[in-house]
Design an enzyme around this catalytic site. Structure first.
Site, PDB file in Angstrom:
ATOM      1  N   SER A  33       4.782  -5.674   4.833  1.00 18.67           N
ATOM      2  CA  SER A  33       4.546  -4.432   5.762  1.00 18.67           C
ATOM      3  C   SER A  33       5.781  -3.902   6.192  1.00 18.67           C
ATOM      4  CB  SER A  33       3.698  -4.766   6.802  1.00 18.67           C
ATOM      5  OG  SER A  33       3.389  -3.766   7.719  1.00 18.67           O
ATOM      6  N   LYS A  68      10.030  -3.193   4.527  1.00 16.80           N
ATOM      7  CA  LYS A  68      10.997  -2.164   4.718  1.00 16.80           C
ATOM      8  C   LYS A  68      12.539  -2.803   4.754  1.00 16.80           C
ATOM      9  CE  LYS A  68       7.689   0.281   7.559  1.00 16.80           C
ATOM     10  NZ  LYS A  68       6.975   1.027   6.516  1.00 16.80           N
ATOM     11  N   TRP A 104      -3.301   3.343   3.327  1.00 21.62           N
ATOM     12  CA  TRP A 104      -2.160   3.770   4.299  1.00 21.62           C
ATOM     13  C   TRP A 104      -0.771   3.466   3.735  1.00 21.62           C
ATOM     14  CZ3 TRP A 104      -2.098   6.781   8.078  1.00 21.62           C
ATOM     15  CH2 TRP A 104      -1.064   6.873   9.358  1.00 21.62           C
ATOM     16  N   HIS A 129      -4.627  -4.997   3.767  1.00 21.50           N
ATOM     17  CA  HIS A 129      -3.316  -5.174   4.261  1.00 21.50           C
ATOM     18  C   HIS A 129      -3.305  -6.829   4.722  1.00 21.50           C
ATOM     19  CE1 HIS A 129       0.389  -3.454   5.409  1.00 21.50           C
ATOM     20  NE2 HIS A 129       0.567  -4.002   6.502  1.00 21.50           N
TER      21      HIS A 129
END
Length: 466
Positions: free
Chosen positions: A302, A306, A393, A443
């Site tokens: 998640s 990044k 998402w 997720h």
């Protein structure tokens, strides 16, 4: 039993350059007319301002002056419209340009390397994970006068014939959230109340866990990892910079010297700070005689994904990066129309990126890059994007497009990336140096995901000796 060590000093080593620039030039015609017009405008500005014999900081157009481009930008086209036609041009011109562009328009300037970092191996236990592994607890002191201290947990297989390849992962809730072993210290920084066992944003003994909590749904199957011959190093984001938009109490506060005018919480670029944390940990891992410095893989889930991708893009000591369900601002395109949009991430998490990035909220098509260009900065090293079907998402299909659009740089450098093909069926690993995987579910990070992470590493490096 525990073995106590005296502190050891670690010299900061600049990232290594690629030993070889492989591949034949690939020359492709065409030049976007809008970018040509932009180049002419920039040239006029330069000519009107006169010439300087002293090179200064690179300046870029205001976001509103950038031409919109609906497609993912070609990483092999320079900002002035010139096409990159050789590996040398990529390394000497386009790669530095992209690094400057990402820092200017999105992440903010990556924090500088510590002038001096000191690593203290606090304790070592050779009976971890049922006697299968050694647990090493290290404190990384990145400076003085309030500089961040990183609590690095390193787990190594006990039966290892040589130096061990290591996954370096950023965790959400502290090292104690990966194991119920009471010898692992509790996280010291501010943590969200969503973390198990947090009371008033402070970790308690109830935070210890050997399985997935409700949030963030992550599992770290340590016994399986060491059984496969890999090591695991991990640290918590709160050691670097707490994940909250209204308070900057970590790295940026220290860099600002306590001056509020130099520390803007909502625009500080927390993703870049966490990426800096990855790089500090690599500084230590390179010095550990049990770790194979050629085989360090960064990993994040998640928002942590990044940071892992940014760290790998800017540090070629990271040989492989696993980016798991990282979404917009990570593995999904900023131009994406599915799931999390650029304006969503900037409004919900303004502290992740810099102020300039917010100017693209209503027109991400003006960005002079997209995340395919960040992946391209990793070339020719290995990158894996992994996803869950139910996690729309995070835009799984858009992430596949990102990898496809980075592949030309891998081809230019003479390695296979991801051949043109449809998205793979669930459960199938596609690609070569650019890997893509999607599974049923949402997720979370599961033991089955870890199996795929290690399978991908095996494919790149060969199976670890055991």
């Amino acid at each position: 039993m525990a073995k106590l060590f005296k502190a050891i000093s670690v010299s900061i080593v600049a990232p290594r350059s690629f030993a070889k620039r492989a591949g034949s030039p690939i020359i492709r015609p065409t030049m976007n007319a809008a970018w040509v017009m932009l180049f002419v405008a920039m040239l006029c500005v330069l000519l009107s301002s006169g010439c300087s014999t002293t090179p200064g900081p690179r300046s870029f157009p205001a976001p509103a002056a950038l031409p919109p481009c609906a497609a993912l930008p070609d990483p092999l086209v320079m900002l002035d419209g010139r096409r990159v036609s050789s590996p040398g041009q990529w390394y000497d011109q386009r790669r530095p340009e992209l690094m400057a562009l990402f820092q200017h328009y999105m992440y903010g300037t990556l924090p500088p390397k510590p002038a001096q970092m000191r690593a203290r191996v606090v304790a070592e236990f050779d009976d971890f994970a049922g006697g299968k592994a050694t647990l090493r607890l290290i404190t990384l002191e990145t400076g003085s006068n309030g500089a961040p201290q990183i609590n690095l947990m390193l787990v190594l297989p006990n039966h290892r014939p040589g130096r061990v390849p290591v996954f370096l992962g950023l965790n959400f809730c502290g090292n104690q959230s990966l194991t119920d072993d009471p010898r692992v210290p509790l996280a010291r920084g501010w943590l969200t109340s969503l973390c198990k066992g947090c009371s008033n944003n402070v970790v308690t003994e109830a935070a210890r866990s050997a399985g997935a909590a409700d949030w963030p749904g992550d599992e770290w199957p340590i016994a399986d990892i060491v059984e496969r011959g890999y090591g695991l190093a991990t640290f918590c984001s709160c050691d670097i910079d707490s994940d909250r938009p209204d308070v900057s109490d970590g790295l940026y506060q220290w860099l600002a010297g306590g001056d509020p005018a130099r520390n803007r919480p909502a625009d500080r670029g927390t993703i870049a700070a966490w990426a800096w944390g990855f790089q500090c940990c690599v500084d230590y891992l390179e010095t550990d005689p049990a770790v194979d410095p050629r085989h360090i893989a960064a990993l994040g889930h998640s928002r942590n994904g990044k940071a892992a991708l940014l760290a790998a893009a800017f540090d070629d000591r990271i040989a492989l990066v696993v980016v798991h369900q990282a979404g917009c601002g990570g593995s999904a395109p900023s131009r994406g129309k599915t799931g999390e949009q650029l304006h969503d991430v900037n409004r919900s998490f303004p502290h992740w990126f810099n102020a300039e990035f917010k100017q693209f909220n209503d027109c991400p098509q003006r960005l002079p890059f997209d995340q395919n260009c960040l992946v391209a900065l990793c070339a020719p090293r290995a990158v894996l994007f992994s996803n869950g079907q139910a996690d729309q998402w995070a835009n799984p299909a858009g992430q596949f497009d990102v990898l496809q659009a980075a592949a030309p740089v891998y081809r230019l450098l003479g390695v296979d990336g991801l051949a043109p093909q449809p998205m793979p069926a669930p459960g199938q690993l596609a690609g070569d140096h650019l890997g893509y995987y999607i599974r049923p579910g949402g997720h979370s990070m599961t033991p089955a995901d870890w199996t795929m992470f290690m399978d991908f590493a095996d494919r790149q490096w060969g199976k670890p000796a055991r």
